[in-house]
Motif scaffolding. Structure first.
Motif, short mmCIF file in Angstrom:
data_model
loop_
_atom_site.label_atom_id
_atom_site.label_comp_id
_atom_site.label_asym_id
_atom_site.label_seq_id
_atom_site.Cartn_x
_atom_site.Cartn_y
_atom_site.Cartn_z
N GLU A 93 38.93 29.91 42.01
CA GLU A 93 39.39 30.26 40.68
C GLU A 93 39.01 31.68 40.27
O GLU A 93 39.80 32.38 39.61
CB GLU A 93 38.82 29.26 39.66
N VAL A 96 41.56 33.98 41.85
CA VAL A 96 42.88 33.77 41.24
C VAL A 96 42.92 34.46 39.87
O VAL A 96 43.90 35.12 39.52
CB VAL A 96 43.18 32.27 41.10
N GLU A 97 41.83 34.36 39.13
CA GLU A 97 41.76 34.99 37.81
C GLU A 97 41.76 36.52 37.94
O GLU A 97 42.39 37.22 37.11
CB GLU A 97 40.52 34.53 37.06
N PHE A 99 43.19 38.21 40.26
CA PHE A 99 44.58 38.56 40.57
C PHE A 99 45.43 38.56 39.30
O PHE A 99 46.19 39.49 39.04
CB PHE A 99 45.15 37.57 41.59
N CYS A 100 45.28 37.52 38.50
CA CYS A 100 46.07 37.41 37.27
C CYS A 100 45.74 38.53 36.28
O CYS A 100 46.63 39.11 35.64
CB CYS A 100 45.85 36.05 36.62
N LYS A 101 44.45 38.83 36.16
CA LYS A 101 44.03 39.90 35.25
C LYS A 101 44.65 41.24 35.65
O LYS A 101 45.15 41.99 34.81
CB LYS A 101 42.51 40.01 35.26
N THR A 103 47.33 41.60 37.45
CA THR A 103 48.78 41.51 37.27
C THR A 103 49.17 41.90 35.86
O THR A 103 50.13 42.63 35.63
CB THR A 103 49.27 40.08 37.57
N ARG A 104 48.39 41.42 34.91
CA ARG A 104 48.69 41.76 33.51
C ARG A 104 48.51 43.26 33.25
O ARG A 104 49.20 43.84 32.42
CB ARG A 104 47.80 40.94 32.58
N LEU A 108 53.58 43.28 38.62
CA LEU A 108 53.81 42.51 39.84
C LEU A 108 54.13 43.36 41.06
O LEU A 108 54.12 42.87 42.18
CB LEU A 108 54.96 41.52 39.61
N PRO A 324 47.86 43.96 42.14
CA PRO A 324 46.84 42.90 42.01
C PRO A 324 46.34 42.40 43.36
O PRO A 324 45.20 41.95 43.45
CB PRO A 324 47.57 41.79 41.24
N THR A 328 42.40 42.43 44.32
CA THR A 328 41.72 41.21 44.76
C THR A 328 41.12 41.38 46.14
O THR A 328 40.04 40.85 46.43
CB THR A 328 42.70 40.02 44.73
#
Length: 440
Positions: A93, A96-97, A99-101, A103-104, A108, A324, A328
């Motif tokens: 997790e 994954v977080e 990566f998401c952070k 991405t924002r 992408l 991202p 990561t």
């Protein structure tokens, strides 16, 4: 529909356009190669490959969810021994977080070439980290390790000029490769003459490399080899090979795709083989194995690697990894540096599996690396073993020709760090059953 030249010439531009649309909509035989597929050979190739067992008749399986120690294929959950991101960190997790952070923040995609709009900060930070690890001047990241390899060969064989005054010509460069090097290193050299522009030396054999270099008259030679070879798990005598390169004035390009962040510390196997790696002229890594994400990088002298942004083609004319993804990758590299026990414990589990299989009489690859290759032999038997294990709920990778020589098919295992002891024990029992049936 037919017409003649006289009628065609009498038509207006609008009528001609209308006629063209009619012709296209009719999908005439001469416009559609699918009307006569036999002339291309692809359909026969697929049919023959399916009949011979190289391809499954029902096509490539569809996965739902993450690739990890378990996967869901076509709705069925299976124990996965085919994945290459073997630590499973990409599933955790915290990453994954991250990566998401990113991405924002970065989106992408890169949105274009670094030469046209600039380098993304996550890529720059990852490249700086690679410079630190390898003690090199410059690092360039790529979408994958294979694109890094292909780009390197493109760059070092290029003949190019912006104009009459800004030119480079590497057409006379000679390459010497370990015969077992990856497809992404051999394939870009396919059009160069074997025996004059390209040479091969025996796998992991320093004396063979020296014999080849003695015969070459060119002053511009590049020796290419890998650290860990994925099919047989063998580890190169890195120091000896680089010493020979230095003695003969050859540049060295070392593909560390299968060893990066795995070997190199004094407490781990093959430390002696890895001690000299930083002396290589160029070092390529893949981030898809121990790191478990995607992308590749080449580190080396700035005067060479910076030019690869233009000359490689795989940097200038295609996108690199997503921002991202780069961010990561960096986070996981730092995580593995701070927590070496993760890799230490994983390597111990790999050796335990190897010892278990040897005690049970399985024929394995000679070198005790983290890659465990179970030798089967005949390609047809290996394919049947794969199918039988699939029926038992195990997804395994079979290496057969052209990945290995004919008649030397094998199961290439990289256990996942998130496999339980029970997963592995049950898999060993399944292996024993298939061996009893097929006698490999």
């Amino acid at each position: 529909m037919t017409t003649n030249i006289e009628t065609l010439n009498s038509l207006s531009s609008a009528q001609k356009r209308h006629l063209l649309k009619q012709l296209l909509s009719e999908k005439s035989d001469y416009m559609s190669p699918s009307k006569n597929p036999s002339q291309w050979g692809n359909e026969k190739f697929l049919d023959d490959a399916e009949a011979a067992g190289f391809l499954l008749g029902d096509g490539i399986p569809v996965m739902d969810g993450m690739s990890g120690s378990r996967i869901k294929r076509d709705g069925r959950e299976m124990i996965n021994l085919s994945g290459i991101n073997f630590l499973g960190l990409q599933q955790e997790e915290q990453f994954v977080e991250i990566f998401c952070k990113n991405t924002r923040q970065y989106g992408l995609a890169t949105g274009g070439s670094r030469l046209t709009q600039g380098v993304s900060r996550p890529h720059l930070l990852l490249e700086q980290k690679m410079n630190e690890i390898w003690q090199k001047d410059y690092t360039l990241t790529f979408g994958t390790g294979a694109l890094a390899n292909i780009g390197f060969i493109n760059a070092m064989t290029s003949s190019f000029g912006f104009d009459a005054t800004v030119t480079i010509d590497n057409q006379d460069v000679v390459f010497v490769l370990d015969r077992d090097c990856h497809w992404s290193l051999w394939n870009p050299l396919a059009n160069r003459k074997l025996g004059s522009q390209v040479f091969a030396f025996k796998h992991n054999d320093p004396s063979s490399l020296e014999q080849v270099l003695k015969k070459i008259k060119s002053s511009r030679v590049i020796v290419v080899f890998e650290t860990v070879y994925s099919s047989d798990g063998s580890v190169a005598p890195v120091g000896e090979l680089i010493e020979i390169c230095e003695r003969y004035g050859a540049l060295s390009y070392v593909d560390d795709a299968n060893g990066f962040m795995i070997y190199g510390t004094p407490n781990r196997p093959f430390y002696q083989e890895y001690k000299a790696l930083r002396r290589a002229t160029f070092i390529m890594v893949s981030f898809s194995k121990a790191v478990g994400i995607e992308g590749g990088a080449i580190s080396g002298p700035k005067e060479f690697v910076k030019s690869f942004e233009i000359l490689s083609g795989t940097s200038l004319f295609t996108a690199t990894m997503q921002p991202p993804t780069a961010a990561t990758n960096l986070e996981i590299i730092q995580h593995l540096e701070k927590n070496p026990k993760i890799m230490d414990d994983y390597l111990k589990r790999c050796l335990q599996l190897r010892e278990t299989l040897i005690n049970l009489g399985f024929h394995l690859n000679d070198v005790p690396s983290y890659i465990t290759s179970i030798i089967i032999g005949q390609d047809e038997v290996a394919e049947q073993v794969r199918r039988d294990l699939l029926d038992m709920g195990y997804c395994i990778p079979i290496f057969r020709y052209p990945a290995v020589e004919r008649g030397k098919a094998l199961i290439r295992l990289m256990i996942n760090n998130k496999h339980t002891d029970e997963d592995i024990n049950l898999f060993v029992e399944a292996l024993k059953k298939t061996r009893e049936h097929y006698q490999f």
